[in-house]
Design an enzyme around this catalytic site. Structure first.
Site, PDB file in Angstrom:
ATOM      1  CG  HIS A 434      10.180  13.377 -13.598  1.00 29.00           C
ATOM      2  ND1 HIS A 434       9.847  12.793 -14.799  1.00 29.00           N
ATOM      3  CD2 HIS A 434      10.429  14.672 -13.873  1.00 29.00           C
ATOM      4  CE1 HIS A 434       9.892  13.695 -15.767  1.00 29.00           C
ATOM      5  NE2 HIS A 434      10.252  14.847 -15.231  1.00 29.00           N
TER       6      HIS A 434
HETATM    7  C1  LIG Z   1      15.434  20.353 -14.699  1.00 30.33           C
HETATM    8  C2  LIG Z   1      14.042  19.816 -14.428  1.00 30.33           C
HETATM    9  C3  LIG Z   1      13.112  19.805 -15.451  1.00 30.33           C
HETATM   10  C4  LIG Z   1      11.824  19.296 -15.220  1.00 30.33           C
HETATM   11  N1  LIG Z   1      10.899  19.366 -16.219  1.00 30.33           N
HETATM   12  C5  LIG Z   1       9.622  18.967 -15.976  1.00 30.33           C
HETATM   13  C6  LIG Z   1       8.625  19.116 -16.967  1.00 30.33           C
HETATM   14  O1  LIG Z   1       8.885  19.655 -18.042  1.00 30.33           O
HETATM   15  N2  LIG Z   1       7.373  18.671 -16.677  1.00 30.33           N
HETATM   16  C7  LIG Z   1       7.064  18.074 -15.482  1.00 30.33           C
HETATM   17  O2  LIG Z   1       5.911  17.639 -15.309  1.00 30.33           O
HETATM   18  N3  LIG Z   1       7.991  17.956 -14.518  1.00 30.33           N
HETATM   19  C8  LIG Z   1       9.244  18.412 -14.723  1.00 30.33           C
HETATM   20  N4  LIG Z   1      10.177  18.337 -13.722  1.00 30.33           N
HETATM   21  C9  LIG Z   1       9.748  17.821 -12.407  1.00 30.33           C
HETATM   22  C10 LIG Z   1       8.841  18.826 -11.694  1.00 30.33           C
HETATM   23  O3  LIG Z   1       9.378  20.126 -11.785  1.00 30.33           O
HETATM   24  C11 LIG Z   1       8.702  18.384 -10.237  1.00 30.33           C
HETATM   25  O4  LIG Z   1       8.141  17.091 -10.217  1.00 30.33           O
HETATM   26  C12 LIG Z   1       7.797  19.316  -9.455  1.00 30.33           C
HETATM   27  O5  LIG Z   1       8.266  20.638  -9.472  1.00 30.33           O
HETATM   28  C13 LIG Z   1       7.706  18.834  -8.002  1.00 30.33           C
HETATM   29  O6  LIG Z   1       6.836  19.705  -7.318  1.00 30.33           O
HETATM   30  P1  LIG Z   1       6.913  19.870  -5.731  1.00 30.33           P
HETATM   31  O7  LIG Z   1       6.062  21.023  -5.391  1.00 30.33           O
HETATM   32  O8  LIG Z   1       6.649  18.562  -5.106  1.00 30.33           O
HETATM   33  O9  LIG Z   1       8.453  20.166  -5.415  1.00 30.33           O
HETATM   34  P2  LIG Z   1       9.368  21.389  -5.876  1.00 30.33           P
HETATM   35  O10 LIG Z   1       8.900  21.957  -7.153  1.00 30.33           O
HETATM   36  O11 LIG Z   1      10.755  20.870  -5.816  1.00 30.33           O
HETATM   37  O12 LIG Z   1       9.145  22.497  -4.749  1.00 30.33           O
HETATM   38  C14 LIG Z   1       9.478  22.266  -3.411  1.00 30.33           C
HETATM   39  C15 LIG Z   1       9.873  23.600  -2.795  1.00 30.33           C
HETATM   40  O13 LIG Z   1       9.964  23.423  -1.384  1.00 30.33           O
HETATM   41  C16 LIG Z   1      11.070  24.150  -0.910  1.00 30.33           C
HETATM   42  N5  LIG Z   1      11.556  23.527   0.317  1.00 30.33           N
HETATM   43  C17 LIG Z   1      12.089  22.288   0.462  1.00 30.33           C
HETATM   44  N6  LIG Z   1      12.432  22.065   1.734  1.00 30.33           N
HETATM   45  C18 LIG Z   1      12.104  23.189   2.415  1.00 30.33           C
HETATM   46  C19 LIG Z   1      12.232  23.561   3.768  1.00 30.33           C
HETATM   47  N7  LIG Z   1      12.751  22.732   4.692  1.00 30.33           N
HETATM   48  N8  LIG Z   1      11.821  24.796   4.128  1.00 30.33           N
HETATM   49  C20 LIG Z   1      11.280  25.655   3.222  1.00 30.33           C
HETATM   50  N9  LIG Z   1      11.138  25.336   1.910  1.00 30.33           N
HETATM   51  C21 LIG Z   1      11.550  24.118   1.520  1.00 30.33           C
HETATM   52  C22 LIG Z   1      12.082  24.040  -2.024  1.00 30.33           C
HETATM   53  O14 LIG Z   1      13.040  25.084  -1.923  1.00 30.33           O
HETATM   54  C23 LIG Z   1      11.219  24.120  -3.266  1.00 30.33           C
HETATM   55  O15 LIG Z   1      11.122  25.431  -3.740  1.00 30.33           O
HETATM   56  C24 LIG Z   1      11.476  18.801 -13.934  1.00 30.33           C
HETATM   57  C25 LIG Z   1      12.420  18.811 -12.909  1.00 30.33           C
HETATM   58  C26 LIG Z   1      13.687  19.314 -13.145  1.00 30.33           C
HETATM   59  C27 LIG Z   1      14.685  19.321 -12.023  1.00 30.33           C
END
Ligand SMILES: Cc1cc2nc3c(=O)[nH]c(=O)nc-3n(C[C@H](O)[C@H](O)[C@H](O)COP(=O)(O)OP(=O)(O)OC[C@H]3O[C@@H](n4cnc5c(N)ncnc54)[C@H](O)[C@@H]3O)c2cc1C
Length: 498
Positions: A434
């Site tokens: 996180h």
């Molecule tokens: C193993 C694991 C278990 C977890 N379990 C939980 C849970 O049960 N509950 C919970 O609340 N949270 C959980 N989390 C945390 C939660 O998944 C994240 O906080 C959340 O997904 C973040 O959302 P986001 O959209 O900011 O980023 P992300 O979900 O990481 O998505 C960002 C996306 O942007 C893409 N990206 C990045 N840079 C670029 C670029 N330059 N060009 C194009 N695309 C790009 C990436 O490929 C990715 O697909 C967990 C995390 C992990 C790793």
């Protein structure tokens, strides 16, 4: 889902109204909100689309398929720590535990205490209303006893015996069969990850998703964003002119994109916060079969106010086997008894702040080291995890703390860790999942990257939707709060474009 495919053998120039970078919870929710307003966004994602039939094979296959850097991203500092992130259509939601928590009121109050303007621009009632919508869309409800599995039941039993408040975890799933494969991606398609919820819904309203495309930078003229520069699946240049750019690439990748775009003014990249996680394993006489049941179906909430959030941890056999102690015959014996091990974990609300900058080959460099008060919390968490195991009937507990007994059989010995466990980050095996705070929101330009309406302080028509904007970590699983705030970001974009 409406997937866009480009000829991979050549470069392209496109036009779009709103471009969203990243398709995880932040990008998907922002895209949905924008699509609801009729603005048909284009979502650009570096990872591929994975149908459920390609998921859930084993933990190592999942690491290579779905995780950024094969799950091998490390912070730099006195104790390099793995930080895990997804790279797929749906982002990390494809392989996360589906645990859902609303933004805690006390965290919102802290944010408003630091910046009273947030009280008006991001009132708690509004966050609550949007969170209700998220919970409905993602069918968020407590894990039913029928699919909990023994690992979850043991955590409930341990907490009950110790008198710690506990409950079944609320998760974003529909028809979960308890296959224990959330972190490999659900092969039955029962997790309502973004590819199976928000992105589908946004596509119906006109959104398009361009996978396997890496955004390199935001194009701008110093006053407003003009689009993005990217690299296609075939390695060719892609330029997209857009009216609005929303960055939702995560709290690690978004600051890198800002910095690579020449938007380097502090605090861009500063203020990185996390919830480092620690875990403890225990051996039980009766089989546990940690790979059966909801991956993470039960939690202890009685210590959340201390910044310690405890959960049952399910693993498939491949990953579970890496947690065993010993080599040679000892390891062989442990492997033969793998079914008898349980795993509990704790996420720590660490106060340490680190920094994300641009490292080698344009990749993120994450500098992060825990404070002494964080390490005190960590050793207390390990101590409580072990006590929970013993209270649930474990014969032996393996605390995994360097410099401490490898195996513990008595609660008094487990309690001792809280006083004598080393206050060195190298003593604990922690993992970060996180992340927050690297493009923080605030009304004062000098101390913030985006305004309270998610718009970049220095560049018009550039927004940040992910947990980079969170002024601090939250102490609880962040996905639902990210969905709520990104929805509000998408609505701000729509309002500004109306
Ligand atoms: C193993 C694991 C278990 C977890 N379990 C939980 C849970 O049960 N509950 C919970 O609340 N949270 C959980 N989390 C945390 C939660 O998944 C994240 O906080 C959340 O997904 C973040 O959302 P986001 O959209 O900011 O980023 P992300 O979900 O990481 O998505 C960002 C996306 O942007 C893409 N990206 C990045 N840079 C670029 C670029 N330059 N060009 C194009 N695309 C790009 C990436 O490929 C990715 O697909 C967990 C995390 C992990 C790793």
């Amino acid at each position: 889902m409406h997937i866009v495919t480009l000829d991979p053998s050549k470069g392209h120039e496109l036009e779009a109204g709103v471009v969203v970078v990243g398709s995880g919870p932040a990008g998907a929710a922002a895209a949905f909100a924008v699509a609801q307003a009729g603005l048909a966004p284009l979502v650009i994602e570096e990872g591929a689309l994975f149908e459920p039939s390609r998921l859930g094979q084993d933990g190592f296959r999942a690491l290579s398929q779905l995780y950024r850097d094969l799950g091998g991203s490390l912070t730099s500092g006195p104790a390099p720590t793995p930080f895990l992130q997804g790279r797929a259509v749906g982002g990390t939601s494809v392989m996360n535990g589906a645990i859902s928590w609303r933004l805690p009121k006390h965290v919102h109050e802290e944010w408003c205490r630091d910046d009273p303007s947030l009280e008006g621009s991001l009132p708690f009632d509004l966050v609550e209303t949007v969170t209700d919508e998220v919970e409905t869309r993602l069918n968020i409800r407590p894990t039913p006893p029928g699919i909990a599995g023994r690992n979850n039941e043991l955590l409930a039993q341990g907490a009950q015996n110790l008198g710690l408040e506990h409950r079944p975890i609320s998760r974003n799933v529909r028809g979960c069969e308890g296959r224990g494969q959330c972190i490999e991606g659900c092969p039955a398609g029962r997790k309502l990850s973004m590819d199976r919820s928000y992105l589908e819904a946004a596509s119906v309203l006109g959104a398009r998703v361009l996978p396997e495309t890496t955004v390199l930078a935001v194009e701008h003229d110093g006053r407003r964003a003009r689009g993005i520069i990217a690299r296609t699946r075939g390695g060719h240049p892609l330029r997209i002119r857009a009216k609005v750019v929303i960055l939702a690439a995560s709290a690690v990748q978004t600051p890198v994109l800002l910095l690579r775009s020449g938007l380097v003014r502090p605090p861009t990249g500063f203020g990185f916060q996390a919830h480092p996680g620690v875990s403890v394993s225990g051996f039980f006489e009766a089989p546990v079969e940690v790979w059966r049941g909801a991956t993470q179906g039960h939690e202890v909430i009685g210590l959340v106010h201390e910044g310690i959030k405890i959960e049952a941890l399910g693993f498939d056999r491949a990953i579970a086997s890496t947690r065993l102690l010993g080599v040679g015959q000892r390891l062989e014996e442990a492997m033969a008894q793998l079914a008898h091990y349980a795993f509990f974990g704790a996420a720590i609300r660490a106060r340490a702040r680190g920094r994300v900058s641009v490292g080698l080959r344009g990749k993120p460099r994450v500098e992060y080291s825990l404070l002494e008060e964080d390490l005190s919390k960590m050793r207390r968490a390990v101590s409580v995890l072990g006590q929970l195991m013993l209270a649930a009937g474990a014969e032996r507990v393996f605390p995994g703390v360097h410099g401490f007994a490898a195996e513990v059989r008595h609660p008094v010995a487990m309690q001792a860790i809280e006083r004598t466990g080393r206050l060195s980050p190298r003593a604990y095996q922690s993992v970060i999942t996180h992340m927050f705070g690297t493009a923080r929101m605030g009304s004062v330009r000098e101390s913030a990257v985006v305004r309270p309406d998610f718009r970049h302080h220095d560049l018009d028509r550039l927004y940040v939707a992910d947990s980079s904007v969170f002024p601090s970590n939250t102490g609880v699983n962040p996905q639902t709060s990210i969905l709520a705030l990104a929805t509000l970001c998408g609505r701000e974009v729509a309002r500004a474009q109306a």
